[in-house]
Design a protein around this motif. Sequence first.
Motif, PDB file in Angstrom:
ATOM      1  N   VAL A 156     -20.103 125.068  48.196  1.00 44.20           N
ATOM      2  CA  VAL A 156     -19.126 124.974  47.326  1.00 44.20           C
ATOM      3  C   VAL A 156     -18.914 125.002  46.051  1.00 44.20           C
ATOM      4  N   GLY A 205     -11.755 117.301  49.656  1.00 46.84           N
ATOM      5  CA  GLY A 205     -11.595 117.671  51.018  1.00 46.84           C
ATOM      6  C   GLY A 205     -11.037 116.220  51.833  1.00 46.84           C
ATOM      7  N   SER A 206     -10.248 116.794  52.845  1.00 44.24           N
ATOM      8  CA  SER A 206      -9.821 115.399  53.809  1.00 44.24           C
ATOM      9  C   SER A 206     -10.595 115.067  54.829  1.00 44.24           C
ATOM     10  N   GLN A 207     -11.724 115.748  55.071  1.00 43.54           N
ATOM     11  CA  GLN A 207     -12.548 115.622  56.079  1.00 43.54           C
ATOM     12  C   GLN A 207     -13.778 114.622  55.776  1.00 43.54           C
ATOM     13  N   TYR A 232     -17.552 113.646  55.116  1.00 40.60           N
ATOM     14  CA  TYR A 232     -18.760 114.118  54.668  1.00 40.60           C
ATOM     15  C   TYR A 232     -20.002 113.872  55.715  1.00 40.60           C
ATOM     16  N   LEU A 275     -19.239 118.890  56.861  1.00 43.30           N
ATOM     17  CA  LEU A 275     -18.390 118.209  56.844  1.00 43.30           C
ATOM     18  C   LEU A 275     -18.154 117.942  58.604  1.00 43.30           C
ATOM     19  N   ALA A 290     -12.488 117.929  61.448  1.00 42.10           N
ATOM     20  CA  ALA A 290     -10.959 117.578  61.141  1.00 42.10           C
ATOM     21  C   ALA A 290     -10.346 117.141  62.650  1.00 42.10           C
TER      22      ALA A 290
END
Lengths: 239, 239
Positions: free
Chosen positions: A52, A69-71, A73, A146, A149
């Motif tokens: 990234v 990010g919403s997920q 790590y 990650l 989700a």
Amino acid sequence: MSTLLDGVREVRYRLRDRNPQGFAFSTPEVVHELQANLRIVAAKLLLGEEHVAGLVTTQPDVQAYVLPGSQLYAQLQYLKNEEDGFLVTIVSQVAFEAIQAGDSVVRPASGLPQFAMIRENASQQTEIVFWTTPDKAYVFDGYRSLLPASFFNAGTGVLTNLPQNTNIPFDDQGFEAWVCATAVELYNRMPAVDRARLKIADTAAGDWGARAADLIASSRRRRIFQKISSGGNRGGRRW
Amino acid sequence: MALMQVSNMQQEVWDSIGDFDASNRSVDATTLLRVLNKCYSHIKGFEDNRVYYVPANVSGASIAPQVGSLWVTLTEKTYRNILECYPAQNNAATTPFGPSLEWMEQWELFNMQNEDNTDRQIFGSAWTAWRQGATPSSGNVGKFNFAVWPVSSVVHDYLLGVLREVTALVNQTDIPDGSEEDHHYVCDMTSLIMGRWMGRSEEWLGDIRARLPEQLLTATHQLAKDIGLVKPRPGQEAA
């Protein structure tokens, strides 16, 4: 890449629960069970990594940053300063505090970060903490893995995406392991009358648990070979 | 041999009970048709496995389910049971436009409408139907309510596969909706009733009775329901 829809279908095939006019388990039930097992299997796999660019951009005198990010790590492997290309060494929390020890809390040393540590806050956000505290804006690129989700939006049961648009970030072996693990759980919840109706043997699920473990091991072995390959003459596979 | 019309069936009954004088029948054609219809309805209740596909413009299964407007009441009152539901290309289509929807119990479908009320604007993937209650004089007796999930603000049409209530035989050329074997059973059941009414001997009636399977003799006294292509669904009583 497989999708949630593929997962539902594979589970149904294993359980022979394929008649939409009389499912033993409705699709939402199967999806929730798949989600529960997704957590378990994902934590056991070596998930894919992504590079990234611009993962973190620092600000002067701010030491800690929430990673985007919403997920969740699974891993952050490298952190590279875009300006000079050097890596920031990621160390354990104990090592980090040891490095930082003696530094003034009110007037910390500032400059180009040399070390970083990872921590997770109480909201399950992954934070990165630098030492020295950045003195200006630096842009760092990162390598991260990650965890998958959630299928559902937080707080509601709403599917975030349609099943056919929900990708499962597992390799083939990981996907099969996930399906097997889910099928075992659903099979064990199935009353004898449903098993008889679906014409599925009492011993059907006997192998699936062991197969799931085997598949997870296969997946990890494949990924380890892949990661250590170096052109062919020192271990690993030729790529 | 062939499928029989009403005229053939009446002739078979007259032959069977020895009512040969066409100009002076003991059992007149009108009375005979009434009893034939009674036995026909019993046979259909027992044997019915013929799914009839009803387009949405006939059934009323055109729906844009949203919270506040979750189901529609179907227009026809002639369904014994609804077995299948398919997406339809338009409201006159009598063939499916996609794979069948998944059956859900009413409570589960309502739960899902409540839990996931995202306006997907696509065909539902699950359906349910249940009898609408009515007062005896309301004219709504026999109607079904019909709902799908996920919800959509766009009206979609659905093709329903139903078992219909028996349509009474009226004309001499009408053919009962059953197999040829069923037709003979209808005749034998009718002959048993009318033969006794005529006062034929027990030996005579015994010959007729011998042509009927035991369970059909029993079923003559029952109205067997819900025998169709599919097994009784979970939560649904068997016939």
